[in-house]
Motif scaffolding. Structure first.
Motif, mmCIF file in Angstrom:
data_model
loop_
_atom_site.group_PDB
_atom_site.id
_atom_site.type_symbol
_atom_site.label_atom_id
_atom_site.label_comp_id
_atom_site.label_asym_id
_atom_site.label_seq_id
_atom_site.Cartn_x
_atom_site.Cartn_y
_atom_site.Cartn_z
ATOM 1 N N HIS A 66 0.833 -1.200 0.000
ATOM 2 C CA HIS A 66 0.000 0.000 0.000
ATOM 3 C C HIS A 66 0.866 1.249 0.000
ATOM 4 O O HIS A 66 0.549 2.244 -0.665
ATOM 5 N N ALA A 67 1.979 1.221 0.767
ATOM 6 C CA ALA A 67 2.869 2.377 0.825
ATOM 7 C C ALA A 67 3.606 2.582 -0.503
ATOM 8 O O ALA A 67 3.827 3.728 -0.927
ATOM 9 N N LEU A 68 3.976 1.488 -1.167
ATOM 10 C CA LEU A 68 4.734 1.597 -2.417
ATOM 11 C C LEU A 68 3.846 1.937 -3.617
ATOM 12 O O LEU A 68 4.218 2.766 -4.457
ATOM 13 N N TYR A 69 2.692 1.310 -3.696
ATOM 14 C CA TYR A 69 1.882 1.403 -4.913
ATOM 15 C C TYR A 69 0.520 2.054 -4.708
ATOM 16 O O TYR A 69 -0.195 2.290 -5.687
ATOM 17 N N GLY A 70 0.161 2.340 -3.462
ATOM 18 C CA GLY A 70 -1.089 3.028 -3.197
ATOM 19 C C GLY A 70 -2.306 2.138 -3.348
ATOM 20 O O GLY A 70 -2.212 0.938 -3.602
ATOM 21 N N GLN A 71 -3.459 2.762 -3.207
ATOM 22 C CA GLN A 71 -4.732 2.052 -3.319
ATOM 23 C C GLN A 71 -5.035 1.793 -4.791
ATOM 24 O O GLN A 71 -4.965 2.690 -5.627
ATOM 25 N N ARG A 72 -5.377 0.562 -5.122
ATOM 26 C CA ARG A 72 -5.538 0.178 -6.523
ATOM 27 C C ARG A 72 -6.876 0.597 -7.110
ATOM 28 O O ARG A 72 -6.980 0.843 -8.312
ATOM 29 N N TYR A 73 -7.909 0.679 -6.297
ATOM 30 C CA TYR A 73 -9.247 1.018 -6.789
ATOM 31 C C TYR A 73 -9.849 2.106 -5.914
ATOM 32 O O TYR A 73 -9.614 2.146 -4.705
ATOM 33 N N LEU A 74 -10.637 2.974 -6.524
ATOM 34 C CA LEU A 74 -11.453 3.877 -5.737
ATOM 35 C C LEU A 74 -12.602 3.089 -5.118
ATOM 36 O O LEU A 74 -13.103 2.132 -5.710
ATOM 37 N N ARG A 75 -13.022 3.523 -3.958
ATOM 38 C CA ARG A 75 -14.032 2.783 -3.221
ATOM 39 C C ARG A 75 -15.321 2.627 -4.023
ATOM 40 O O ARG A 75 -15.959 1.578 -4.016
ATOM 41 N N GLN A 76 -15.724 3.686 -4.746
ATOM 42 C CA GLN A 76 -16.992 3.603 -5.472
ATOM 43 C C GLN A 76 -16.927 2.653 -6.667
ATOM 44 O O GLN A 76 -17.963 2.332 -7.253
ATOM 45 N N ALA A 77 -15.730 2.207 -7.045
ATOM 46 C CA ALA A 77 -15.598 1.253 -8.147
ATOM 47 C C ALA A 77 -15.758 -0.191 -7.688
ATOM 48 O O ALA A 77 -15.705 -1.102 -8.514
ATOM 49 N N SER A 78 -15.976 -0.401 -6.406
ATOM 50 C CA SER A 78 -16.105 -1.761 -5.882
ATOM 51 C C SER A 78 -17.329 -2.455 -6.465
ATOM 52 O O SER A 78 -18.427 -1.883 -6.482
ATOM 53 N N PRO A 79 -17.187 -3.694 -6.957
ATOM 54 C CA PRO A 79 -18.367 -4.430 -7.449
ATOM 55 C C PRO A 79 -19.273 -4.934 -6.335
ATOM 56 O O PRO A 79 -20.365 -5.427 -6.605
ATOM 57 N N THR A 80 -18.822 -4.807 -5.082
ATOM 58 C CA THR A 80 -19.596 -5.273 -3.938
ATOM 59 C C THR A 80 -19.778 -4.125 -2.962
ATOM 60 O O THR A 80 -18.836 -3.371 -2.706
ATOM 61 N N VAL A 81 -20.982 -3.983 -2.431
ATOM 62 C CA VAL A 81 -21.260 -2.935 -1.449
ATOM 63 C C VAL A 81 -21.964 -3.562 -0.252
ATOM 64 O O VAL A 81 -22.508 -4.663 -0.331
ATOM 65 N N VAL A 82 -21.944 -2.831 0.865
ATOM 66 C CA VAL A 82 -22.571 -3.289 2.101
ATOM 67 C C VAL A 82 -23.592 -2.261 2.561
ATOM 68 O O VAL A 82 -23.319 -1.060 2.555
ATOM 69 N N ILE A 83 -24.771 -2.730 2.916
ATOM 70 C CA ILE A 83 -25.765 -1.908 3.607
ATOM 71 C C ILE A 83 -25.670 -2.279 5.074
ATOM 72 O O ILE A 83 -25.950 -3.417 5.456
ATOM 73 N N GLY A 84 -25.249 -1.335 5.888
ATOM 74 C CA GLY A 84 -24.939 -1.643 7.275
ATOM 75 C C GLY A 84 -26.021 -1.214 8.244
ATOM 76 O O GLY A 84 -26.497 -0.073 8.207
ATOM 77 N N ILE A 85 -26.405 -2.133 9.113
ATOM 78 C CA ILE A 85 -27.248 -1.797 10.256
ATOM 79 C C ILE A 85 -26.287 -1.309 11.331
ATOM 80 O O ILE A 85 -25.709 -2.086 12.083
#
Length: 425
Positions: A41-60
């Motif tokens: 993560h320190a060398l190459y950073g975050q690979r995807y923006l969060r909104q590009a995730s194919p999976t999402v969670v609806i949290g209680i």
């Protein structure tokens, strides 16, 4: 090199290999993997923006539990609201929906017909193959969804178990891919776990048993299937999974804001689950990763974050529903971690230990020590790069411990007898 030195190098390499084969050393591979994720993560950073995730969670979440109409009401009595939100998510174009924590109690006994809307949604979505209920135990018991809910969703073909696999240090780095079952007729079969089932439905494919217990999905082998332990590959803090508040989505659905659901959930795998107690939270490899896209993501439809909660720090650990969502992402993206089988890692450690012993016996020490240090740094850097580019896990702790142990033993063998001869001379 004298023949006695050659035999000594072999003996030193063997001793170092024997040392790194011990459980105490192998147990360090887990924390080393966590550090490797942080280095990547320190060398190459975050690979995807969060909104590009194919999976999402609806949290209680805590906020939902404090807002009306949910405050002071047990979660088991939220079935009308859950049906309303899940229907809006399905109408927004979600690929497949999972209720990670199925209801284990109901208001039907006190108020017949209370779950009617929820049961109707289960039946409709279950028949379309768009809904899966999660369970936390292998068979029907108090941790499984209610029998009436199982019947409404279409039976156990739409119920799947999600089993996290914590390591000896309590950190969850793996998740089960399937569960061995025996049918009433006595036939043994493998049932996909909840993450594997969701990924398969999203891809419109079925997992295939290639040989033994090796599984492929959409023509790609699934790493970890032989050991039934998929190694999680988190992209950032909290796994890089967008999390939406159930209270906000309920208000959004009540106002008929269908465009929000279409923008956020079309084509997504959606998991609904609890983020607060009594749902467990776990330490994972993502705990050292910063989420650099959080400021770019807005998951609100109508309700702002409650001021009383905005200044409070979030709970420690990662909710089990978010861990499962990370596994689904890994399967959909083909980025589950592929590691060497244990014997091969030990062979690599043994060969490197032998090379270190020969170098320590043949080369001047003021050249060997810097060389070994450079090698160690290069090995760790290579491991982080391979992890980033290929999602492959190079052996890390065993080779490095073997090399430094072999170096120490070789230097002792090389210089201690000489000092004794000089002392007696």
């Amino acid at each position: 090199m004298r023949w006695i030195d050659g035999l000594s190098a072999l003996a030193i390499g063997a001793l170092a290999t024997l040392l790194v084969a011990q459980p105490a050393v192998r147990a360090l591979e887990g924390p080393a993997l966590d550090g490797l994720f942080a280095l990547r993560h320190a060398l190459y950073g975050q690979r995807y923006l969060r909104q590009a995730s194919p999976t999402v969670v609806i949290g209680i979440d805590r906020e939902t539990q404090l807002r009306p109409p949910f405050d002071r009401v047990p979660v088991e009595l939220w079935t009308p609201q859950v049906a309303e939100v899940m229907a809006a998510v399905r109408d927004g174009g979600a690929a497949v929906i999972a209720q990670y924590h199925g209801f284990t109690a109901s208001g039907e006994a006190a108020a017949p017909g209370y779950d009617a809307a929820y049961a109707a949604f289960l039946s409709e979505a279950g028949q379309a193959g768009q809904l899966v209920l999660g369970r936390r135990a292998p068979g029907p018991d108090r941790l499984s969804p209610l029998p009436d809910h199982v019947a409404a969703v279409g039976g156990y073909r739409n119920v799947r178990l999600a089993e996290l696999r914590p390591d000896a240090d309590g950190v969850v780095r793996r998740i089960a891919l399937y569960h061995a079952l025996t049918t009433p007729s006595g036939v043994a079969r493998l049932e996909p776990s909840l993450p594997l089932e969701l990924a398969a439905r999203a891809l419109n494919e079925r997992p295939e048993l290639v040989s033994g217990r090796d599984i492929s999905l959409a023509g790609r082998p699934v790493p970890g299937s032989a050991a039934n332990a998929l190694i999680l590959n988190p992209d950032s803090g909290n796994g890089g999974i967008p999390v939406y508040s159930f209270a906000d989505l309920h208000a959004c659905a009540a106002q008929g804001e269908s465009s929000f659901f279409e923008q956020r959930f079309r084509g997504k795998v959606v998991l609904l689950g609890r983020l607060e107690a009594p749902a467990p939270r776990h330490l994972t490899s993502a705990r050292f990763l910063e989420d650099r896209s959080r400021a770019l993501h807005s998951g609100r439809c109508l309700l702002p974050v409650m001021r009383s909660l905005a200044s409070l720090g979030g709970p420690t650990g990662t909710a089990d529903v978010v861990v499962a969502a990370t596994a689904v992402n890994n399967l959909l993206r083909g980025e589950a971690i592929n590691s060497l089988v244990a014997p091969l890692g030990l062979v690599v450690a043994g060969l490197l230990a032998l090379a270190a012993a020969i170098a320590a016996l043949r080369i001047r020490v003021w050249l060997v020590l810097p060389g070994i240090l450079v090698f160690a740094v290069a090995w760790v850097y290579a491991a982080a790069t391979v992890l980033d580019l290929e999602a492959r896990l190079m052996p890390l702790v065993q080779p490095l411990v073997a090399v430094f142990t072999s170096l120490l033993l070789a230097l002792v063998y090389r210089y201690v007898p000489r000092r004794r001869r000089l002392a007696h001379g």
